[in-house]
Scaffold this active site. Structure first.
Site, mmCIF file in Angstrom:
data_model
loop_
_atom_site.group_PDB
_atom_site.id
_atom_site.type_symbol
_atom_site.label_atom_id
_atom_site.label_comp_id
_atom_site.label_asym_id
_atom_site.label_seq_id
_atom_site.Cartn_x
_atom_site.Cartn_y
_atom_site.Cartn_z
ATOM 1 N N ASP A 94 0.816 -1.211 0.000
ATOM 2 C CA ASP A 94 0.000 0.000 0.000
ATOM 3 C C ASP A 94 0.854 1.266 0.000
ATOM 4 O O ASP A 94 1.452 1.606 1.020
ATOM 5 C CB ASP A 94 -0.907 -0.039 1.237
ATOM 6 C CG ASP A 94 -1.813 1.161 1.360
ATOM 7 O OD1 ASP A 94 -1.995 1.864 0.356
ATOM 8 O OD2 ASP A 94 -2.352 1.377 2.464
ATOM 9 N N ASP A 277 -1.890 5.759 -5.350
ATOM 10 C CA ASP A 277 -2.103 4.841 -4.234
ATOM 11 C C ASP A 277 -2.460 3.431 -4.698
ATOM 12 O O ASP A 277 -3.560 3.183 -5.179
ATOM 13 C CB ASP A 277 -3.218 5.393 -3.337
ATOM 14 C CG ASP A 277 -3.430 4.571 -2.078
ATOM 15 O OD1 ASP A 277 -2.663 3.620 -1.837
ATOM 16 O OD2 ASP A 277 -4.358 4.889 -1.323
#
Length: 388
Positions: A94, A277
């Site tokens: 992430d 992201d």
């Protein structure tokens, strides 16, 4: 002979890169839907993607406000090992967070029952701390402790890595999550406990040759995706990389010039900020322009709260073009319309985040699947090129 040896060592030093294969699985949303639980889940949990990026102020008890509901749609996962011998875990890589945490044997919550659990007593290299951690989301918190151990990532042995071991994980929904934990790849400035992120620890030990990592997300249903630590593999993209300066060193935040459709500016007319992201599946933006985009592509909300689109309309929809640092990055309808099991949903999601820079967008997997992405910590920049 000495020169040949030196050249060989230089060549080796330039090749210290490691690839971590990612597997694409059913998302948590899809698992809940197949078990008939999605509608009930959405009623009980207020999904707020913005809370991942702008949490409440951190308290002295090391509280990290990162709602785990924000991983509802994530589909790409990789395997890491923690401890000696290694105990394996499936994690989300992430770039929108900075901490590493996994479930532990101290967790007796339902959410932990069907996942891999870290046992410190089974690791000869584990080192305990007296620090606690709490990740707040929904109706409660994931609480746990912090410890140090060796983390194995794609052939790298990252020693003395701090990470979180969960002790409680409230709510039933994580039971259906296709991942065990989270491995954050953003800047250390947003690490909730001041913990050194995994990639920073890897670079500090010079375990890779370059202070960067790159990501390729395949549209393939299962395999082909990869995170590359310490280098770039040009076979994953076409043309040349275009570099974009990081505007704020926390998340991988960049400036976007404009967003257009059919040559008309539909958002970000005076420029805006965006976060790249990998831990967000969709492409999110302010609710007003997103609502206009949903209308333009014919999306409407169904009973499960999903924005559905007629699959037959895909061939007639236009590209949506993001201009970043003077370069155009078109998203074709095949990218921003998600097709699954005969149904089609919009890859856009509304989210309002007030910032000093104005409206904020999140370039999630919908965007990254189209563009090979390099996260360059040495030069604080993001590299983008069309996938091969």
């Amino acid at each position: 002979m000495k020169w040949l040896l030196l050249l060989g060592l230089v060549a080796l030093s330039e090749c210290i890169i490691y690839k971590v294969p990612l597997v694409r699985k059913k998302s948590l949303r899809r698992n809940l839907s197949e078990h008939g639980l999605l509608k009930d889940f959405l009623k009980k949990h207020n999904l707020n993607p913005a809370s991942k990026y702008f949490p409440q102020a951190e308290a002295p008890t090391l509280i990290d406000e990162q709602p785990l509901e924000n991983y509802l749609d994530v589909e790409y996962f990789g395997t890491i090992g923690i401890g000696t011998p290694a105990q394996n875990f499936t994690v989300v890589f992430d770039t929108g967070s900075s901490n590493l945490w996994v479930p532990s044997v101290y967790c007796y919550s339902l959410a932990c029952m069907d996942h891999n659990l870290f046992n410190p007593q089974d690791s000869s290299t584990y080192r305990a701390t007296s620090k606690t951690v709490s990740i707040t989301y929904g109706t409660g918190s994931m609480t746990g402790i912090l410890g140090y151990d060796t983390v194995k990532v794609g052939g790298i042995s990252d020693t003395n890595q701090i990470f979180g071991l969960s002790e409680t994980e409230p709510g039933f929904f994580l039971y259906f999550a296709p991942f065990d934990g989270i491995l954050g790849l953003a800047y250390p400035s947003i690490s909730s406990s001041g913990a050194t992120p995994v990639f920073d620890n890897i670079w500090n030990q010079r375990l890779v040759s370059q202070d960067l990592f790159s990501v390729y997300l395949s549209a393939d249903d299962q395999s082909g995706s990869v995170v590359i630590f310490g280098g770039i593999d040009s076979s994953y993209y076409t043309g040349s990389l275009n570099w974009v300066p990081v505007s704020v060193e926390g998340y991988w935040q960049i400036s976007v010039d404009s967003i257009t459709m059919n040559g008309k500016t539909i958002a970000c007319a005076k420029g805006c900020q965006a976060i790249v992201d990998t831990g967000t599946s969709l492409l999110t933006g302010p609710t007003s322009p997103i609502a206009n985009i949903q209308s333009d592509i014919g999306a409407s909300e169904n009973s499960d709260g999903e924005m559905v689109v007629s699959c037959s309309a895909i061939s007639s929809l236009p590209d949506i073009v993001f201009t970043i640092n003077g370069v155009q990055y078109p998203l074709p309808p095949s990218a921003y319309i998600l097709q699954s099991q005969g149904s089609c949903t919009s890859g856009f999601q509304g989210m309002d985040v007030p910032t000093e820079s104005g409206e904020l967008w999140i370039l999630g997997d919908v965007f990254i699947r189209q563009y090979f992405t390099v996260f360059d910590r040495a030069n604080n920049q993001v590299g983008l090129a069309p996938v091969a």
